[in-house]
Enzyme design. Structure first.
Site, PDB file in Angstrom:
ATOM      1  N   SER A  96       0.833  -1.190   0.000  1.00 23.49           N
ATOM      2  CA  SER A  96       0.000   0.000   0.000  1.00 23.49           C
ATOM      3  C   SER A  96       0.867   1.239   0.000  1.00 23.49           C
ATOM      4  CB  SER A  96      -0.908   0.010   1.236  1.00 23.49           C
ATOM      5  OG  SER A  96      -1.544   1.263   1.378  1.00 23.49           O
ATOM      6  N   LYS A 106      30.652  -1.235   7.714  1.00 24.52           N
ATOM      7  CA  LYS A 106      30.550  -1.396   9.166  1.00 24.52           C
ATOM      8  C   LYS A 106      31.510  -2.499   9.583  1.00 24.52           C
ATOM      9  CE  LYS A 106      27.618  -3.512  12.643  1.00 24.52           C
ATOM     10  NZ  LYS A 106      26.345  -4.228  12.871  1.00 24.52           N
ATOM     11  N   GLU A 121      26.585 -21.718  10.803  1.00 25.45           N
ATOM     12  CA  GLU A 121      26.587 -20.382  11.394  1.00 25.45           C
ATOM     13  C   GLU A 121      25.254 -20.095  12.067  1.00 25.45           C
ATOM     14  OE1 GLU A 121      26.845 -15.700  10.022  1.00 25.45           O
ATOM     15  OE2 GLU A 121      27.520 -17.249   8.650  1.00 25.45           O
ATOM     16  N   PHE A 150      25.401 -18.953  16.219  1.00 27.16           N
ATOM     17  CA  PHE A 150      25.509 -17.596  15.700  1.00 27.16           C
ATOM     18  C   PHE A 150      26.459 -16.722  16.511  1.00 27.16           C
ATOM     19  CE2 PHE A 150      23.622 -13.361  14.686  1.00 27.16           C
ATOM     20  CZ  PHE A 150      23.962 -13.378  13.346  1.00 27.16           C
TER      21      PHE A 150
END
Length: 538
Positions: free
Chosen positions: A39, A79, A450, A454
């Site tokens: 929308s 980063k 991974e 994590f």
């Protein structure tokens, strides 16, 4: 033989919706009809976005889009870490109080993490912070240097900052070119069949959208998963106290101030503020708890932090903390904010999207919707979220800050899982917190591994040591290993040399990003420098 999924409808655009459309059109090799309805009247959330290093490998490489192609189109920047400011003590202009959460695992010496050798040195009066002693990157970060040489050869593992709206627009173009049908309309009704499955959607403009599989990317409304299918959302505000944010895009004088190659997390009286640098501006937002400060006070504190005027355009956000009991119910899978939300302290929002898409493809159904597939998928999402929740929570209850009611509550009133309690005790005893190998090259061979593991020892070490929580004592074994201690000293010296090499050879992040934008940089043609300390990893 059961029929394959032929028609998929994705509800909601934005980053989650267009990532889902792009990933599925590639994964299903254009053998299913994919329609995305969004929308124009519903705003997209996002004021700058920070990510983690596996984004390129798991998502963009899967689509076949190189870094040098997508970064310039989304105002992408690098980063290489998260910098935590004032998380240990209340702000003091006379004191620099920061630490880095770096990418990559901790090096080891004779099977023992280098952090234990650092702790032994610290007990003997050594003053250098853990991340500066055990990793070569911090000096380059302090100097606002790029993670790549001028020719594009990568020297430090990194993730990315970008404008999430531009990413959604980029992926929209990519997906539509490959056959995804975009519908600009609004869902006004969700119809279920007698089995409780979604049969079709009715739209404001009179369309009826039918599909075998529905993907809910409607954001925190949970239009399909929560409103239509009534799947309960598990509130976890007793684990994490922040529930609101005020955010904006802030102009930056890059030539004067440079572009920092890291995300900043600046602790505030009742929460923390993110800073996500990109060319020409940075995205920023104050994440706070409405139980400890008002929206007006939080807004005033945010404007004061950056010296902004009262008429600065702001995005006021109220969020729910937690996850759906089940992310996949019947023929509906929730992805992104409709599935779960965790404050962006460790930049997990985009990860939650592509990790869920990866798991959906791995467990992809046919029209019989075997519950064993959805049950397995849901178990993976529960593991993913709860593990990340525990890690984010660890930033709060281990801090020594006690200068405001918010920080006192985080130290004493949070609900803690048994898993994070055990990790803290193992850390204080000097034991490893995860079972992964210390060899990053083997650890990161597959995303499956991974995903299951994590947060590594290095992640927890950076946060715990950075916040000032150390093991009770250095590893007793080291008292019997003079040769290992000598080897470790050589490793510390090697890290210092590597830190100096990075400091003297890397271009500034601003210069490199400007060259990339202008098409002059040899950006990231898959090259990696021989000294790269870690793979695409956390």
């Amino acid at each position: 033989m059961n029929k394959p999924i032929k028609n998929i409808v994705i509800v909601g655009g934005g980053t989650a919706g267009w990532m889902a459309a792009s990933y599925l059109v590639r994964a299903l090799q254009q053998q299913a009809n994919i329609t995305l309805i969004e929308s124009a009247a519903i705003p997209r959330i996002g004021v700058g976005e920070a990510t983690i290093p596996s984004l390129q490998k798991v998502f963009f490489d899967f689509l076949g889009i190189p870094e040098r192609e997508w970064m310039p189109q989304v105002n992408g920047a690098f980063k290489a870490a998260i910098k935590f400011v004032n998380w240990r003590k209340s702000p003091d202009p006379s004191r620099d109080d920061h630490f880095y959460h770096l990418f990559g695992n901790v090096p080891n010496c004779d099977g023992v993490p280098l952090t234990h050798y650092w702790l032994r040195k610290r007990e003997q009066g050594f003053q250098q912070p853990m991340e500066y002693a055990c990793y070569p990157q911090p000096g380059a970060l302090d100097g606002k240097l790029a993670p790549c040489l001028s020719d594009g050869t990568r020297q430090m593992s990194h993730a990315w900052h970008f404008d999430a709206h531009l990413v959604a627009d980029f992926l929209k173009r990519w997906a539509v070119e490959r056959g995804v049908n975009r519908v600009v309309d609004e869902v006004v009704d969700v119809r279920l069949n007698n089995r409780g499955y979604i049969s079709n959607l009715l739209t404001k403009e009179g369309r009826t959208l039918e599909a075998d599989l529905f993907i809910d990317c409607s954001g925190m409304r949970g239009l399909l998963i929560n409103q239509a299918l009534k799947e309960p959302f598990i509130d976890m505000s007793d684990y994490l106290l922040c529930d609101s944010a005020v955010a904006s895009a802030v102009p930056n004088d890059d030539a004067r101030d440079g572009v920092e190659p890291y995300t900043s997390s600046i602790a505030m009286n009742s929460g923390w503020t993110w800073k996500i640098p990109m060319l020409g501006r940075f995205g920023s937002g104050y994440v706070f708890s409405s139980h400890f400060t008002s929206r007006d006070q939080a807004t005033a504190d945010f404007l004061k932090l950056w010296g902004l005027s009262d008429n600065q355009p702001l995005n006021q956000i109220k969020f729910r903390v937690g996850r759906n009991k089940r992310a996949w119910v019947n023929n509906c899978v929730s992805i992104g904010l409709s599935s779960c939300f965790l404050e962006p302290l460790e930049s997990t929002g985009i990860y939650f999207i592509y990790a869920a898409l990866y798991q959906l493809v791995k467990h992809f159904p046919d029209t019989s919707f075997d519950p064993r597939l959805s049950d397995a998928f849901n178990a993976e999402i529960v593991h993913m979220f709860d593990d990340c929740r525990d890690f984010v929570q660890a930033h709060y209850f281990t801090t020594s800050r006690d200068d405001t009611p918010f920080w006192l509550a985080n130290r004493h009133d949070l609900r803690l899982s048994d898993a994070i309690k055990e990790k803290v005790q193992r850390y204080k005893a000097g034991l490893p917190l995860t079972t992964t190998s210390f060899d990053d090259s083997t650890y990161y061979e597959t995303f499956d591994y991974e995903f299951k593991n994590f947060w590594l020892n290095g992640n927890y070490y950076c946060i715990f040591a950075g916040l000032g929580m150390l093991p009770d004592r250095s590893l007793p074994l080291l008292q019997h290993r003079p040769e290992s201690i000598e080897k470790a000293e050589a490793m510390f010296a090697s890290i210092r040399r590597e830190a100096e090499r990075l400091r003297t050879s890397l271009p500034t992040n601003y210069d490199y990003l400007r060259s990339l934008r202008d098409g002059d940089a040899g950006l990231s043609r898959g090259q990696r420098g021989p000294k790269l300390a870690a793979q695409e990893s956390l």
